[in-house]
Design an enzyme around this catalytic site. Structure first.
Site, PDB file in Angstrom:
ATOM      1  N   GLY A  40       0.922  -1.054   0.408  1.00  0.00           N
ATOM      2  CA  GLY A  40       0.331  -0.209  -0.020  1.00  0.00           C
ATOM      3  C   GLY A  40       0.684   1.383  -0.472  1.00  0.00           C
ATOM      4  O   GLY A  40       0.246   2.822   0.150  1.00  0.00           O
ATOM      5  N   SER A  41       2.018   1.835  -0.723  1.00  0.00           N
ATOM      6  CA  SER A  41       3.182   2.901  -0.431  1.00  0.00           C
ATOM      7  C   SER A  41       2.149   3.255  -1.477  1.00  0.00           C
ATOM      8  O   SER A  41       2.380   4.601  -1.279  1.00  0.00           O
ATOM      9  CB  SER A  41       4.373   2.375  -0.975  1.00  0.00           C
ATOM     10  OG  SER A  41       4.226   1.855  -2.240  1.00  0.00           O
ATOM     11  N   ASN A  42       1.997   3.344  -2.701  1.00  0.00           N
ATOM     12  CA  ASN A  42       1.131   4.014  -3.470  1.00  0.00           C
ATOM     13  C   ASN A  42      -0.520   4.322  -2.824  1.00  0.00           C
ATOM     14  O   ASN A  42      -0.791   6.121  -3.192  1.00  0.00           O
ATOM     15  CB  ASN A  42       0.392   3.361  -4.934  1.00  0.00           C
ATOM     16  CG  ASN A  42       1.111   3.117  -5.922  1.00  0.00           C
ATOM     17  OD1 ASN A  42       2.500   3.999  -6.162  1.00  0.00           O
ATOM     18  ND2 ASN A  42       2.311   1.982  -6.336  1.00  0.00           N
ATOM     19  N   LYS A 101     -16.130 -15.281  -9.613  1.00  0.00           N
ATOM     20  CA  LYS A 101     -15.550 -13.431  -9.597  1.00  0.00           C
ATOM     21  C   LYS A 101     -16.776 -12.824  -9.844  1.00  0.00           C
ATOM     22  O   LYS A 101     -17.198 -11.896  -9.285  1.00  0.00           O
ATOM     23  CB  LYS A 101     -15.140 -13.350 -11.332  1.00  0.00           C
ATOM     24  CG  LYS A 101     -14.193 -12.227 -11.485  1.00  0.00           C
ATOM     25  CD  LYS A 101     -13.262 -12.386 -12.199  1.00  0.00           C
ATOM     26  CE  LYS A 101     -12.525 -11.138 -11.936  1.00  0.00           C
ATOM     27  NZ  LYS A 101     -10.932 -10.756 -13.451  1.00  0.00           N
ATOM     28  N   MET A 132      -3.956  -6.943  -7.786  1.00  0.00           N
ATOM     29  CA  MET A 132      -3.372  -7.733  -8.499  1.00  0.00           C
ATOM     30  C   MET A 132      -4.196  -8.942  -9.275  1.00  0.00           C
ATOM     31  O   MET A 132      -3.933  -9.814  -9.299  1.00  0.00           O
ATOM     32  CB  MET A 132      -2.676  -9.019  -7.593  1.00  0.00           C
ATOM     33  CG  MET A 132      -1.341  -7.943  -7.278  1.00  0.00           C
ATOM     34  SD  MET A 132      -0.568  -7.464  -8.573  1.00  0.00           S
ATOM     35  CE  MET A 132       1.431  -6.002  -7.275  1.00  0.00           C
ATOM     36  N   ARG A 133      -5.312  -8.033  -9.389  1.00  0.00           N
ATOM     37  CA  ARG A 133      -6.151  -9.092 -10.480  1.00  0.00           C
ATOM     38  C   ARG A 133      -7.261  -8.281 -11.760  1.00  0.00           C
ATOM     39  O   ARG A 133      -6.600  -6.599 -11.032  1.00  0.00           O
ATOM     40  CB  ARG A 133      -7.775  -9.385  -9.945  1.00  0.00           C
ATOM     41  CG  ARG A 133      -7.562 -10.295  -8.399  1.00  0.00           C
ATOM     42  CD  ARG A 133      -8.569 -10.203  -7.061  1.00  0.00           C
ATOM     43  NE  ARG A 133      -8.300 -11.180  -5.776  1.00  0.00           N
ATOM     44  CZ  ARG A 133      -8.452 -12.640  -5.556  1.00  0.00           C
ATOM     45  NH1 ARG A 133      -9.122 -13.152  -7.539  1.00  0.00           N
ATOM     46  NH2 ARG A 133      -8.316 -13.045  -4.499  1.00  0.00           N
ATOM     47  N   ASN A 155      -5.444   2.856 -12.825  1.00  0.00           N
ATOM     48  CA  ASN A 155      -4.782   2.016 -12.035  1.00  0.00           C
ATOM     49  C   ASN A 155      -3.350   2.413 -12.291  1.00  0.00           C
ATOM     50  O   ASN A 155      -3.103   2.800 -13.345  1.00  0.00           O
ATOM     51  CB  ASN A 155      -4.708   0.475 -13.460  1.00  0.00           C
ATOM     52  CG  ASN A 155      -3.725  -0.479 -12.460  1.00  0.00           C
ATOM     53  OD1 ASN A 155      -3.784  -0.181 -11.709  1.00  0.00           O
ATOM     54  ND2 ASN A 155      -2.339  -0.827 -14.070  1.00  0.00           N
ATOM     55  N   HIS A 162       0.425   1.189 -13.186  1.00  0.00           N
ATOM     56  CA  HIS A 162       1.455  -0.097 -13.391  1.00  0.00           C
ATOM     57  C   HIS A 162       3.031   0.946 -13.427  1.00  0.00           C
ATOM     58  O   HIS A 162       3.482   1.499 -14.814  1.00  0.00           O
ATOM     59  CB  HIS A 162       0.729  -0.316 -14.617  1.00  0.00           C
ATOM     60  CG  HIS A 162       1.901  -1.515 -15.845  1.00  0.00           C
ATOM     61  ND1 HIS A 162       1.672  -2.623 -14.889  1.00  0.00           N
ATOM     62  CD2 HIS A 162       2.921  -1.861 -16.321  1.00  0.00           C
ATOM     63  CE1 HIS A 162       2.445  -3.720 -15.445  1.00  0.00           C
ATOM     64  NE2 HIS A 162       2.890  -2.873 -16.095  1.00  0.00           N
TER      65      HIS A 162
END
Ligand code: GAR
Length: 204
Positions: free
Chosen positions: A14-16, A68, A93-94, A110, A112
């Site tokens: 969770g650094s972002n 899902k 990560m999904r 997102n 990346h």
């Protein structure tokens, strides 16, 4: 739906997430708030960070759902309960499925750790390093139904140095992630991002 109400989806440290919280707290991202942090992994440090800032922290266990779609319906229920207008994937990560994506198309962003469209998917930094690139970096983009294929908002380059390891390179990329992700969020909540086909125009 309130575009200044933010939810952050996470799977790890969770650094972002922290960089978003910090930039809201110091008003670099004005008039916004993280209403809820949702993790698909139990006990992540990201959930602890949320609690430290009095933000609701929820673990949603995919194993409890047969499909899902069922898992994402539960996430959607939480988002709607908080009147969320912007969803951030910060190390989530999904691959997001249609149940969650459709209601939040154009309102899901997102981060990346590579210069897309190169090296999508998992371990972007390692993929780039192993490929022998001389320049890598990071990308903030809107989420679409592909894997890291949506319209690009901001990219930042990071030079690969002779004595880099993949880990050292990843750390320098992460420093840049912590700059461009909050910047993209600020632009979004200020209504300055205009999606025009594959392009994102910045009205500033
Ligand atoms: C970040 O490097 C982010 O770019 C990456 O996971 C890390 C999460 O770190 N995301 C992906 O690879 C998504 N495909 P964090 O939990 O400290 O923010």
């Amino acid at each position: 739906m309130n575009i200044t109400n933010i939810a952050v989806l996470v799977s790890g440290r969770g650094s972002n997430l922290q960089s978003i919280i910090d930039n809201i707290e110091n008003s670099t991202i004005p008039h916004a708030s993280v209403q809820v942090v949702i993790s698909d992994v139990d006990g992540t440090y990201a959930l602890e960070r949320a609690k430290e800032h009095d933000i609701e922290a929820v673990f949603v266990n995919q194993n409890k759902y047969d499909t899902k779609a069922g898992f994402e319906t539960e996430i959607l229920r939480i988002l709607e309960a908080h009147d969320i207008g912007l969803v951030l994937l910060a190390g989530y990560m999904r691959v997001v499925g249609p149940t969650l994506l459709e209601p939040y198309k154009g309102r899901m962003i997102n981060i990346h750790p590579a210069l897309l469209p190169s090296f999508p998917g998992l371990h972007g930094q390692q993929q780039a390093f192993d490929h022998g690139v001389k320049v890598s970096g990071c990308t903030v983009h809107f989420v679409d139904d592909g894997v890291d294929t949506g319209p690009i908002i901001i990219q930042r380059c990071v030079t690969v140095l002779e004595d880099d390891t993949a880990e050292v390179l990843a750390d320098r990329i992460l420093e840049q992630e912590h700059k461009i992700f909050p910047e993209a969020v600020r632009l979004f909540v200020q209504g300055k991002l205009i999606i025009d086909g594959r392009k994102v125009r910045i009205a500033e």
